[in-house]
Design a protein around this motif. Structure first.
Motif, PDB file in Angstrom:
ATOM      1  N   SER A  63       0.823  -1.215   0.000  1.00  0.00           N
ATOM      2  CA  SER A  63       0.000   0.000   0.000  1.00  0.00           C
ATOM      3  C   SER A  63       0.857   1.264   0.000  1.00  0.00           C
ATOM      4  CB  SER A  63      -0.942   0.009   1.201  1.00  0.00           C
ATOM      5  OG  SER A  63      -0.210   0.156   2.399  1.00  0.00           O
ATOM      6  N   ARG A  64       2.183   1.124   0.170  1.00  0.00           N
ATOM      7  CA  ARG A  64       3.085   2.283   0.179  1.00  0.00           C
ATOM      8  C   ARG A  64       4.139   2.124  -0.911  1.00  0.00           C
ATOM      9  NH1 ARG A  64       6.033   3.616   5.061  1.00  0.00           N
ATOM     10  NH2 ARG A  64       6.249   5.592   3.999  1.00  0.00           N
ATOM     11  N   PRO A  65       3.742   2.178  -2.176  1.00  0.00           N
ATOM     12  CA  PRO A  65       4.746   2.039  -3.227  1.00  0.00           C
ATOM     13  C   PRO A  65       5.682   3.240  -3.252  1.00  0.00           C
ATOM     14  CG  PRO A  65       2.632   2.597  -4.183  1.00  0.00           C
ATOM     15  CD  PRO A  65       2.411   2.383  -2.704  1.00  0.00           C
ATOM     16  N   ASP A  66       6.972   2.962  -3.378  1.00  0.00           N
ATOM     17  CA  ASP A  66       8.009   3.991  -3.524  1.00  0.00           C
ATOM     18  C   ASP A  66       7.916   5.089  -2.455  1.00  0.00           C
ATOM     19  OD1 ASP A  66      10.197   5.272  -4.681  1.00  0.00           O
ATOM     20  OD2 ASP A  66       8.994   6.287  -6.187  1.00  0.00           O
ATOM     21  N   PRO A  67       7.991   4.729  -1.168  1.00  0.00           N
ATOM     22  CA  PRO A  67       7.855   5.747  -0.115  1.00  0.00           C
ATOM     23  C   PRO A  67       8.975   6.784  -0.097  1.00  0.00           C
ATOM     24  CG  PRO A  67       8.581   3.674   0.827  1.00  0.00           C
ATOM     25  CD  PRO A  67       8.246   3.419  -0.619  1.00  0.00           C
ATOM     26  N   TYR A  68      10.113   6.485  -0.727  1.00  0.00           N
ATOM     27  CA  TYR A  68      11.226   7.435  -0.740  1.00  0.00           C
ATOM     28  C   TYR A  68      11.329   8.206  -2.055  1.00  0.00           C
ATOM     29  CZ  TYR A  68      12.383   4.937   3.466  1.00  0.00           C
ATOM     30  OH  TYR A  68      12.309   4.375   4.717  1.00  0.00           O
ATOM     31  N   GLY A  69      10.404   7.962  -2.974  1.00  0.00           N
ATOM     32  CA  GLY A  69      10.360   8.727  -4.223  1.00  0.00           C
ATOM     33  C   GLY A  69      11.542   8.523  -5.144  1.00  0.00           C
ATOM     34  N   VAL A  70      12.073   7.306  -5.219  1.00  0.00           N
ATOM     35  CA  VAL A  70      13.254   7.069  -6.047  1.00  0.00           C
ATOM     36  C   VAL A  70      12.941   6.776  -7.508  1.00  0.00           C
ATOM     37  CG1 VAL A  70      14.710   6.328  -4.140  1.00  0.00           C
ATOM     38  CG2 VAL A  70      13.407   4.635  -5.408  1.00  0.00           C
TER      39      VAL A  70
END
Length: 88
Positions: A63-70
């Protein structure tokens, strides 16, 4: 540093929906490429290393894809400033 890197291969988990696999594969590729280019250091590198382990083992929060925005960093300039914000 070598100009040649092996291809990034991400196996699809049994029963993993195609859209979830595509997002996970893009994030894995972005993290590995970022490490190869020396874009991550310190606490962010530690968090991304842990995230990468989870993405490759199946132990991650879908439910949290790419939480660091890479994802998409390849098109950003190398001088981009990254701020890590802790989730509440």
């Amino acid at each position: 540093m070598s100009d040649w890197w092996p291809a990034i291969r991400v196996k699809r988990f049994s029963g993993e929906p195609a859209p979830v696999y595509a997002r996970r594969k893009a994030e894995v590729a972005a993290i590995i490429s970022g490490f190869r280019k020396g874009r991550f250091e310190g606490a962010l590198a530690e968090r991304l290393d842990t995230r990468l382990d989870g993405l490759l083992s199946g132990d991650y929060d879908e439910s949290r894809p790419d939480p660091y925005g890479v994802v998409g960093w390849e098109s950003r300039p190398r001088t981009a400033i990254v701020h890590v914000v802790e989730a509440a």
